[in-house]
Design a protein around this motif. Structure first.
Motif, PDB file in Angstrom:
ATOM      1  N   GLU A 185      31.058  18.165  31.993  1.00  0.00           N
ATOM      2  CA  GLU A 185      31.036  16.992  32.868  1.00  0.00           C
ATOM      3  C   GLU A 185      32.170  16.033  32.526  1.00  0.00           C
ATOM      4  O   GLU A 185      32.815  15.474  33.431  1.00  0.00           O
ATOM      5  CB  GLU A 185      29.696  16.279  32.777  1.00  0.00           C
ATOM      6  CG  GLU A 185      29.593  15.102  33.740  1.00  0.00           C
ATOM      7  CD  GLU A 185      28.181  14.575  33.883  1.00  0.00           C
ATOM      8  OE1 GLU A 185      27.281  15.393  34.187  1.00  0.00           O
ATOM      9  OE2 GLU A 185      27.981  13.365  33.693  1.00  0.00           O
ATOM     10  N   ALA A 186      32.438  15.834  31.252  1.00  0.00           N
ATOM     11  CA  ALA A 186      33.545  14.969  30.857  1.00  0.00           C
ATOM     12  C   ALA A 186      34.876  15.534  31.339  1.00  0.00           C
ATOM     13  O   ALA A 186      35.751  14.808  31.839  1.00  0.00           O
ATOM     14  CB  ALA A 186      33.560  14.800  29.335  1.00  0.00           C
ATOM     15  N   THR A 225      35.031  15.058  35.126  1.00  0.00           N
ATOM     16  CA  THR A 225      35.211  13.645  35.468  1.00  0.00           C
ATOM     17  C   THR A 225      36.683  13.261  35.381  1.00  0.00           C
ATOM     18  O   THR A 225      37.224  12.588  36.269  1.00  0.00           O
ATOM     19  CB  THR A 225      34.365  12.762  34.540  1.00  0.00           C
ATOM     20  OG1 THR A 225      32.977  13.068  34.752  1.00  0.00           O
ATOM     21  CG2 THR A 225      34.602  11.286  34.809  1.00  0.00           C
ATOM     22  N   GLU A 270      24.665  14.181  33.632  1.00  0.00           N
ATOM     23  CA  GLU A 270      24.568  13.668  32.269  1.00  0.00           C
ATOM     24  C   GLU A 270      24.928  12.192  32.199  1.00  0.00           C
ATOM     25  O   GLU A 270      24.339  11.434  31.417  1.00  0.00           O
ATOM     26  CB  GLU A 270      25.451  14.496  31.333  1.00  0.00           C
ATOM     27  CG  GLU A 270      25.186  15.995  31.387  1.00  0.00           C
ATOM     28  CD  GLU A 270      23.697  16.356  31.382  1.00  0.00           C
ATOM     29  OE1 GLU A 270      22.904  15.669  30.695  1.00  0.00           O
ATOM     30  OE2 GLU A 270      23.324  17.315  32.072  1.00  0.00           O
ATOM     31  N   ALA A 271      25.870  11.739  33.018  1.00  0.00           N
ATOM     32  CA  ALA A 271      26.208  10.312  33.047  1.00  0.00           C
ATOM     33  C   ALA A 271      25.034   9.487  33.554  1.00  0.00           C
ATOM     34  O   ALA A 271      24.754   8.397  33.035  1.00  0.00           O
ATOM     35  CB  ALA A 271      27.435  10.087  33.926  1.00  0.00           C
ATOM     36  N   VAL A 299      24.554   4.497  37.364  1.00  0.00           N
ATOM     37  CA  VAL A 299      25.693   5.286  37.860  1.00  0.00           C
ATOM     38  C   VAL A 299      25.359   5.919  39.209  1.00  0.00           C
ATOM     39  O   VAL A 299      26.220   6.077  40.076  1.00  0.00           O
ATOM     40  CB  VAL A 299      26.086   6.367  36.830  1.00  0.00           C
ATOM     41  CG1 VAL A 299      27.103   7.354  37.412  1.00  0.00           C
ATOM     42  CG2 VAL A 299      26.649   5.711  35.568  1.00  0.00           C
ATOM     43  N   GLN A 341      27.578  18.556  28.626  1.00  0.00           N
ATOM     44  CA  GLN A 341      28.231  17.275  28.366  1.00  0.00           C
ATOM     45  C   GLN A 341      29.748  17.400  28.384  1.00  0.00           C
ATOM     46  O   GLN A 341      30.444  16.579  28.993  1.00  0.00           O
ATOM     47  CB  GLN A 341      27.735  16.724  27.026  1.00  0.00           C
ATOM     48  CG  GLN A 341      26.240  16.421  27.024  1.00  0.00           C
ATOM     49  CD  GLN A 341      25.654  16.258  25.645  1.00  0.00           C
ATOM     50  OE1 GLN A 341      26.179  16.787  24.665  1.00  0.00           O
ATOM     51  NE2 GLN A 341      24.548  15.529  25.542  1.00  0.00           N
TER      52      GLN A 341
END
Length: 281
Positions: free
Chosen positions: A59-60, A63, A79-80, A87, A56
């Protein structure tokens, strides 16, 4: 700005993306390797489908950094999509899209094994443009750019190997875990249980693709089509000289709707042989 950046990437200028991926891994993944607490690991869809705080957070991190590199781009991350399935529709849109699997091989990561990686691919209108496969513990960075080949830690790689199927060497094939296959797909994969072929369950999909691209594995045979697992590896294999095909004899589409299973192989002849076996012929 978008076209200039895409031109830059397609000309081989992938250093900024590589650096963003390395920074995300260094900040969010490697500090948690073999340091996860029990509450930091969660089952999503069963014991073989895990997510961790590292997935998580990475990925953030990616992004933010990737969209900053390419204003106007969007991210489709595993994960999004788990949080909001709509998405995924961005893969079919006009905006450049980063397809991200922050920790591919989460099961291996959770168990303290080195066989995991971060996968990033850049696509536009369903066409793969570039990809990055980074295994932080192994210190391996594989990069593919459409029409410009594939490299591993800066050195060109090719999927061909000296031993061919007709020399008596068994084909080594990494296949889907049974938990991710329908009954029809299980029957198709059983077609690989023949003399001259040695199937085995796959580990990290990204690292299996890398093994094909570098000539250490003959083929994969997968029965699921989430783009974050396959986009980076498919371009890597293709640019290394390999090929991919679905059971229907069509190239795999990252936009979905593929006939499954499908294979990525070190060359076209091997891909066709695997496809024929999957079809039961």
């Amino acid at each position: 700005m978008i076209d200039e950046f895409l031109d830059h990437v397609l000309a081989g200028g992938t250093t900024e993306v590589e650096e963003a991926i390395r920074k995300a891994a260094a900040a969010e993944i490697t500090p948690r390797f073999r340091q996860l607490a029990a509450h930091e690991v969660v089952e999503k869809n069963g014991p073989h489908d895990l997510v961790t705080v590292a997935d998580q957070a990475a990925e953030a991190h990616l992004t933010a950094s990737l969209t900053a590199l390419l204003p106007g781009s969007v991210v489709v991350g595993e994960e999004a999509v788990h949080a909001d399935p709509t998405v995924y529709e961005a893969i079919q849109g006009d905006a450049p899209v980063w397809i991200v699997d922050p920790v591919d091989g989460t099961r291996q990561f959770v168990h303290g094994e080195s066989g995991f990686c971060t996968l990033v691919a850049l696509a536009r209108r369903g066409e793969l443009l570039a990809s990055w496969t980074y295994a932080p513990v192994l210190d391996e960075m594989a990069v593919a750019v459409r029409g410009r080949g594939a490299t591993l830690n800066g050195a060109p790689i090719r999927s061909a190997r000296s031993a061919a199927p007709d020399t008596g060497t068994d084909l080594q094939v990494a296949t889907s875990h049974p938990d991710y296959t329908t009954d029809d797909q299980k029957r198709a994969l059983l077609g690989l249980d023949v003399e001259g072929v040695r199937p085995r369950p796959c580990g990290s999909a990204g690292l299996e693709y890398l093994a094909v691209a570098r000539g250490d594995l003959d083929a994969t045979a997968f029965s699921w089509e989430y783009a974050w697992d396959h986009a980076a590896g498919l371009l890597l294999v293709t640019e290394a000289g390999g090929a991919h095909t679905t059971i229907a004899g069509e190239p795999f589409r990252i936009t979905g709707g593929n006939a499954l299973p499908f294979t990525a192989a070190r060359d076209q002849a091997t891909a066709e042989r695997i496809r024929t076996l999957l079809r039961g012929r």
